[in-house]
Design an enzyme around this catalytic site. Sequence first.
Site, PDB file in Angstrom:
ATOM      1  N   GLY A 130       0.800  -1.223   0.000  1.00  0.00           N
ATOM      2  CA  GLY A 130       0.000   0.000   0.000  1.00  0.00           C
ATOM      3  C   GLY A 130       0.830   1.269   0.000  1.00  0.00           C
ATOM      4  O   GLY A 130       0.290   2.367   0.122  1.00  0.00           O
ATOM      5  N   LEU A 131       2.148   1.134  -0.135  1.00  0.00           N
ATOM      6  CA  LEU A 131       3.019   2.317  -0.051  1.00  0.00           C
ATOM      7  C   LEU A 131       3.580   2.728  -1.417  1.00  0.00           C
ATOM      8  O   LEU A 131       4.574   3.469  -1.497  1.00  0.00           O
ATOM      9  CB  LEU A 131       4.142   2.074   0.966  1.00  0.00           C
ATOM     10  CG  LEU A 131       3.641   1.761   2.388  1.00  0.00           C
ATOM     11  CD1 LEU A 131       4.820   1.496   3.325  1.00  0.00           C
ATOM     12  CD2 LEU A 131       2.790   2.902   2.949  1.00  0.00           C
ATOM     13  N   SER A 138       4.895  -0.224  -6.681  1.00  0.00           N
ATOM     14  CA  SER A 138       4.864  -0.460  -8.140  1.00  0.00           C
ATOM     15  C   SER A 138       4.933   0.870  -8.900  1.00  0.00           C
ATOM     16  O   SER A 138       5.587   0.960  -9.947  1.00  0.00           O
ATOM     17  CB  SER A 138       3.653  -1.289  -8.559  1.00  0.00           C
ATOM     18  OG  SER A 138       2.474  -0.572  -8.363  1.00  0.00           O
ATOM     19  N   ALA A 186       6.467   3.589  -7.749  1.00  0.00           N
ATOM     20  CA  ALA A 186       7.849   4.064  -7.585  1.00  0.00           C
ATOM     21  C   ALA A 186       8.778   3.309  -8.537  1.00  0.00           C
ATOM     22  O   ALA A 186       9.705   3.896  -9.110  1.00  0.00           O
ATOM     23  CB  ALA A 186       8.292   3.893  -6.134  1.00  0.00           C
ATOM     24  N   ASP A 211      -0.801   7.462  -7.744  1.00  0.00           N
ATOM     25  CA  ASP A 211       0.469   6.947  -7.211  1.00  0.00           C
ATOM     26  C   ASP A 211       1.655   7.397  -8.064  1.00  0.00           C
ATOM     27  O   ASP A 211       2.690   7.840  -7.546  1.00  0.00           O
ATOM     28  CB  ASP A 211       0.447   5.409  -7.159  1.00  0.00           C
ATOM     29  CG  ASP A 211      -0.489   4.869  -6.086  1.00  0.00           C
ATOM     30  OD1 ASP A 211      -1.243   5.656  -5.502  1.00  0.00           O
ATOM     31  OD2 ASP A 211      -0.463   3.641  -5.849  1.00  0.00           O
TER      32      ASP A 211
END
Length: 314
Positions: free
Chosen positions: A87-88, A91, A93, A134
């Site tokens: 959840g951070l 993918s 990044a 994201d």
Amino acid sequence: MGKPRSVCTAPGKIILLGEHSVVFGKPAVALAIDRYMTCTVSESDDFLLNGHRASLKKNPHLSRIMDVHGLKGLAVNTDSTVPPSSGLGSSAALSVSFSGAVRTLLGLDASPESMARDGFDAEYYSQGRASPIDSSVSAQGGGVGINCPAELCEPLWRVERDGRVWDVSSVKTPEMTLVVGNTGIKAATGPLVEKVRKYKERNRFASDIVDEMGSLAEAGLRHMSRGDLVSLGACMTQNHKLLSILGVSCPELNKLVKAALPHSFGAKLTGSGGGGSMVALTDSPGAVCDAIRKRGGEPHVVTAGVAGASARFL
Ligand code: MEV
């Protein structure tokens, strides 16, 4: 002289408000955090990942970006402090840092917008569906709003796909202390996004919840712009309840949120859910960390609003 090599480092993220509903074009806000993915690339006839021949099929984010840039082979090395499937934003990044490194190697524009667009495309391709939140926050850094009221943000760029529109903007973030609690359960984003799509398509109630999450994100953005952390935290907790009703939380996440709440302004899952991490907004980080640890989670105080991706030749 060896082959030219380029490198790009991109941060992970937490979503303060609006995951899942943002996929349908609703407002959302995310912050870049001090967990990083670094990709180093150099020319190669084969696809080599961390020194070994690797399958392009098993690395859809990378293979998509290679296809887009007409590359058949490449030597890629990755180094990450963003825990995967948690959840951070690991993918995004990865996609953004890979895009930045590839673009630099090829002498192409490696601006935040171009890396974010490549990253979004790779996420969409790999997950079957995605929003640009994201990839945008990883590329741009700081705080990023999606479809945010104009008076609260600085416009950056617009992304359109399959009839949906996401206006990406930069938002100012007040000083905030955030604690991330990782359940240690890995969960893939694609199936959770698909679950919400199906639920929303079949059920009017689910559709209303998605709308409500969008309104909540907008309200939270207004509280954030005034530095009202108490009201922002209340929006986060309410957002978690709505995400639970949508079926993307899990008992472990609920346990960590419940443990953090007595010491926090608010807490919620962050990212796609189903496991992964929760985030608490607090002025008592020590108490939150202890409470998360006692309930079996792994706590981290994170620095939010860090700089976005940056690429260069080595
Ligand atoms: C995942 O970090 C956020 C989701 O909203 C998916 C997306 O926006 O692509 C669940």
